[in-house]
Write a protein that holds these residues in place. Structure first.
Motif, PDB file in Angstrom:
ATOM      1  N   ASP A 269       2.884 -20.268  38.148  1.00 33.62           N
ATOM      2  CA  ASP A 269       4.321 -20.394  37.908  1.00 33.62           C
ATOM      3  C   ASP A 269       4.633 -20.393  36.415  1.00 33.62           C
ATOM      4  N   GLU A 270       3.811 -21.105  35.622  1.00 27.36           N
ATOM      5  CA  GLU A 270       4.035 -21.149  34.175  1.00 27.36           C
ATOM      6  C   GLU A 270       3.790 -19.782  33.532  1.00 27.36           C
ATOM      7  N   ILE A 271       2.754 -19.103  34.000  1.00 24.80           N
ATOM      8  CA  ILE A 271       2.452 -17.769  33.467  1.00 24.80           C
ATOM      9  C   ILE A 271       3.568 -16.792  33.821  1.00 24.80           C
ATOM     10  N   GLU A 272       4.057 -16.866  35.059  1.00 25.38           N
ATOM     11  CA  GLU A 272       5.141 -15.976  35.470  1.00 25.38           C
ATOM     12  C   GLU A 272       6.393 -16.220  34.629  1.00 25.38           C
ATOM     13  N   ARG A 273       6.698 -17.480  34.370  1.00 26.50           N
ATOM     14  CA  ARG A 273       7.847 -17.807  33.522  1.00 26.50           C
ATOM     15  C   ARG A 273       7.662 -17.251  32.119  1.00 26.50           C
ATOM     16  N   PHE A 274       6.456 -17.421  31.548  1.00 29.18           N
ATOM     17  CA  PHE A 274       6.186 -16.922  30.202  1.00 29.18           C
ATOM     18  C   PHE A 274       6.319 -15.408  30.147  1.00 29.18           C
ATOM     19  N   LEU A 275       5.747 -14.735  31.129  1.00 25.68           N
ATOM     20  CA  LEU A 275       5.825 -13.272  31.151  1.00 25.68           C
ATOM     21  C   LEU A 275       7.279 -12.804  31.246  1.00 25.68           C
ATOM     22  N   ASN A 276       8.050 -13.440  32.122  1.00 21.07           N
ATOM     23  CA  ASN A 276       9.449 -13.048  32.299  1.00 21.07           C
ATOM     24  C   ASN A 276      10.271 -13.293  31.040  1.00 21.07           C
ATOM     25  N   GLU A 277      10.144 -14.496  30.476  1.00 17.03           N
ATOM     26  CA  GLU A 277      11.026 -14.905  29.384  1.00 17.03           C
ATOM     27  C   GLU A 277      10.579 -14.396  28.021  1.00 17.03           C
ATOM     28  N   GLU A 278       9.279 -14.403  27.767  1.00 13.72           N
ATOM     29  CA  GLU A 278       8.783 -14.080  26.433  1.00 13.72           C
ATOM     30  C   GLU A 278       8.382 -12.621  26.268  1.00 13.72           C
ATOM     31  N   LEU A 279       7.852 -12.004  27.327  1.00 13.38           N
ATOM     32  CA  LEU A 279       7.353 -10.632  27.215  1.00 13.38           C
ATOM     33  C   LEU A 279       8.121  -9.635  28.075  1.00 13.38           C
ATOM     34  N   HIS A 280       9.078 -10.129  28.877  1.00 10.24           N
ATOM     35  CA  HIS A 280       9.891  -9.270  29.740  1.00 10.24           C
ATOM     36  C   HIS A 280       9.024  -8.442  30.681  1.00 10.24           C
ATOM     37  N   LEU A 281       7.991  -9.080  31.226  1.00  8.95           N
ATOM     38  CA  LEU A 281       7.111  -8.454  32.210  1.00  8.95           C
ATOM     39  C   LEU A 281       7.221  -9.200  33.530  1.00  8.95           C
ATOM     40  N   GLU A 282       6.767  -8.553  34.606  1.00 11.98           N
ATOM     41  CA  GLU A 282       6.835  -9.159  35.926  1.00 11.98           C
ATOM     42  C   GLU A 282       5.470  -9.099  36.614  1.00 11.98           C
ATOM     43  N   LEU A 283       5.199 -10.111  37.433  1.00 14.84           N
ATOM     44  CA  LEU A 283       4.039 -10.067  38.316  1.00 14.84           C
ATOM     45  C   LEU A 283       4.450  -9.369  39.604  1.00 14.84           C
ATOM     46  N   ASN A 284       3.518  -8.605  40.185  1.00 13.76           N
ATOM     47  CA  ASN A 284       3.855  -7.982  41.461  1.00 13.76           C
ATOM     48  C   ASN A 284       3.202  -8.735  42.617  1.00 13.76           C
ATOM     49  N   ASN A 285       3.386  -8.220  43.836  1.00 18.28           N
ATOM     50  CA  ASN A 285       2.924  -8.955  45.012  1.00 18.28           C
ATOM     51  C   ASN A 285       1.414  -8.893  45.213  1.00 18.28           C
ATOM     52  N   LYS A 286       0.688  -8.189  44.322  1.00 19.19           N
ATOM     53  CA  LYS A 286      -0.772  -8.211  44.386  1.00 19.19           C
ATOM     54  C   LYS A 286      -1.358  -9.442  43.704  1.00 19.19           C
ATOM     55  N   THR A 287      -0.536 -10.178  42.977  1.00 17.51           N
ATOM     56  CA  THR A 287      -0.986 -11.435  42.381  1.00 17.51           C
ATOM     57  C   THR A 287      -1.382 -12.383  43.502  1.00 17.51           C
ATOM     58  N   SER A 288      -2.549 -13.020  43.363  1.00 15.42           N
ATOM     59  CA  SER A 288      -3.074 -13.816  44.477  1.00 15.42           C
ATOM     60  C   SER A 288      -3.841 -15.034  43.987  1.00 15.42           C
ATOM     61  N   ILE A 289      -3.966 -16.019  44.882  1.00 17.37           N
ATOM     62  CA  ILE A 289      -4.807 -17.200  44.663  1.00 17.37           C
ATOM     63  C   ILE A 289      -5.706 -17.324  45.884  1.00 17.37           C
ATOM     64  N   ARG A 290      -7.021 -17.253  45.642  1.00 17.47           N
ATOM     65  CA  ARG A 290      -7.998 -17.267  46.731  1.00 17.47           C
ATOM     66  C   ARG A 290      -9.160 -18.193  46.393  1.00 17.47           C
ATOM     67  N   PRO A 291      -9.849 -18.705  47.410  1.00 16.14           N
ATOM     68  CA  PRO A 291     -11.032 -19.530  47.151  1.00 16.14           C
ATOM     69  C   PRO A 291     -12.089 -18.766  46.362  1.00 16.14           C
ATOM     70  N   ALA A 292     -12.793 -19.465  45.489  1.00 15.65           N
ATOM     71  CA  ALA A 292     -13.753 -18.819  44.592  1.00 15.65           C
ATOM     72  C   ALA A 292     -15.006 -18.339  45.310  1.00 15.65           C
ATOM     73  N   TYR A 293     -15.212 -18.743  46.579  1.00 15.91           N
ATOM     74  CA  TYR A 293     -16.407 -18.264  47.285  1.00 15.91           C
ATOM     75  C   TYR A 293     -16.199 -16.875  47.868  1.00 15.91           C
ATOM     76  N   LEU A 294     -14.945 -16.370  47.844  1.00 15.40           N
ATOM     77  CA  LEU A 294     -14.674 -15.024  48.327  1.00 15.40           C
ATOM     78  C   LEU A 294     -14.908 -14.007  47.200  1.00 15.40           C
ATOM     79  N   PRO A 295     -15.217 -12.753  47.546  1.00 13.13           N
ATOM     80  CA  PRO A 295     -15.394 -11.727  46.500  1.00 13.13           C
ATOM     81  C   PRO A 295     -14.119 -11.556  45.676  1.00 13.13           C
ATOM     82  N   VAL A 296     -14.309 -11.351  44.386  1.00 11.01           N
ATOM     83  CA  VAL A 296     -13.184 -11.175  43.461  1.00 11.01           C
ATOM     84  C   VAL A 296     -13.168  -9.727  42.984  1.00 11.01           C
ATOM     85  N   THR A 297     -12.032  -9.078  43.124  1.00 12.41           N
ATOM     86  CA  THR A 297     -11.877  -7.710  42.616  1.00 12.41           C
ATOM     87  C   THR A 297     -11.511  -7.772  41.137  1.00 12.41           C
ATOM     88  N   PHE A 298     -12.341  -7.139  40.310  1.00 15.28           N
ATOM     89  CA  PHE A 298     -12.113  -7.190  38.860  1.00 15.28           C
ATOM     90  C   PHE A 298     -12.740  -5.964  38.212  1.00 15.28           C
TER      91      PHE A 298
END
Length: 375
Positions: A269-298
């Motif tokens: 939430d804090e990062i999204e606020r910073f991106l919106n207000e300070e950098l005029h960027l947006e997060l899309n719906n691919k932004t996710s929070i998942r348990p660390a034992y699952l594979p991470v796409t990077f």
């Protein structure tokens, strides 16, 4: 805040422009525009120096300074792999100017970046980024706490960079007004729009709807530098304001690890606020929070504490390309040397992944019969 002791004279010095010419032509010596430039290199460098030099308007002392340099027209090409994008390229003389700025400014900005920023940086790259994330995943998965991975996906990053904000960031570090004026010419191109309206795909956007005050041309050398400069603001916020310990970025691919779901959601939430207000960027719906034992796409890989695997879409593109090369070779349109160099490149790429089965499948499925010269 670090201010760089760099002057416009250093940028346009003929020795710097000559080095820029060498860098711009690396691996591209036989292109027509490169050959034309190199055939009259001395005259071209002198002409560029003169065009980049600022003189009083109309030659009258005391008048505002201006230069005759203008960014040339872009060549555009639409590509569809790995996703639809529009690649833009400048004529050779403009690429020399970009290199002149890049080789002087990029090392200065690079010293300001966080350790775990890996994109478009000397000594960093995808392999080290994946390994670092895997080290963290191993560590947190041995922890008694339940860790979570926040994966940020910034919507159409290169098409949405705000030119005014980028210039404000540059002005914090660069005091030479002439350098800033040249950078403004590169960023705010007078004849080409780089920006997309929010939520619009590049291949679906009408030409008249593209934005002149947003975006960076994908494929440009300076765009790589500006991309890191812009998101370094996010890096500094996450490290020094939010105090996120395990945070890693590769261009606009961002991962952060937290030892509770609540912390991960609060940081998002804090990062999204910073991106919106300070950098005029947006997060899309691919932004996710998942348990660390699952594979991470990077950065093109699926990463777990024990494995770094090639993504399915990457494997499919690789198969398609190898089939095409095989067909061209069988038709006599590619030499064995070219085929071998390409396959060795793929083998080198695969060596950085947990991909023994993939390597065996490629060797078993694709065979290249070397023609018998005596037949």
């Amino acid at each position: 805040m670090k201010t760089f002791d760099i002057t416009h004279e250093e940028i346009i010095d003929p020795s710097n422009l000559l080095e820029a010419d060498r860098n711009a032509s690396q691996g591209k010596h036989n292109r027509d525009e490169n050959l034309k430039f190199s055939a009259h290199r001395e005259e071209e460098i002198i002409d560029l120096t003169n065009r980049l030099t600022y003189y009083p308007k109309d030659g009258i002392p005391g008048n505002p300074l201006e230069s005759s340099y203008r960014v040339g027209k872009y060549r555009m090409k639409q590509i569809y792999e790995p996703k639809p994008r529009i690649i833009m390229a400048l004529q050779y003389r403009d690429r020399v100017v970009q290199w002149a700025y890049y080789q002087k400014l990029n090392p200065l900005f690079d010293r300001q970046y966080i350790t775990h920023s890996y994109g478009c940086r000397k000594g960093k790259g995808t392999v080290k980024a994946r390994k670092q994330l895997q080290i963290w995943l191993r560590k947190v998965n041995r922890s008694p706490k339940h860790w979570y991975v926040l994966k940020l996906d910034i919507a159409k990053y290169f098409y949405r960079v705000d030119h005014e904000i980028l210039m404000k960031i540059l002005k914090k570090h660069i005091k030479d007004e002439l350098i800033l004026r040249d950078l403004d010419k590169l960023i705010n191109c007078e004849h080409t729009a780089f920006g997309l309206p929010s939520g619009v795909q590049p291949e679906l956007c009408k030409q008249e709807d593209w934005l002149y005050n947003r975006g960076m041309p994908i494929g440009n050398l300076t765009s790589q530098m500006f991309a890191n400069i812009y998101l370094n603001e996010l890096d500094q916020f996450c490290k020094h304001v939010l105090h996120i310990e395990k945070y890693i970025r590769f261009v606009d691919d961002v991962i952060a690890l937290f030892d509770s779901k609540e912390k991960a959601f609060a940081a998002r939430d804090e990062i999204e606020r910073f991106l919106n207000e300070e950098l005029h960027l947006e997060l899309n719906n691919k932004t996710s929070i998942r348990p660390a034992y699952l594979p991470v796409t990077f950065v093109g890989a699926l990463i777990t504490p024990l494995t770094i695997r090639v993504r399915k879409s990457t494997r499919q593109r690789m198969y398609r390309r190898i089939r095409f090369i095989q067909k061209m070779f069988e038709m006599g349109r590619l030499t064995w040397e070219k085929v071998n160099n390409t396959m060795q490149s793929y083998f080198g790429l695969i060596s950085h992944f947990t991909a023994g089965n993939l390597l065996r499948k490629i060797i078993d499925e694709f065979s290249f019969r070397v023609p018998d010269n005596n037949s």
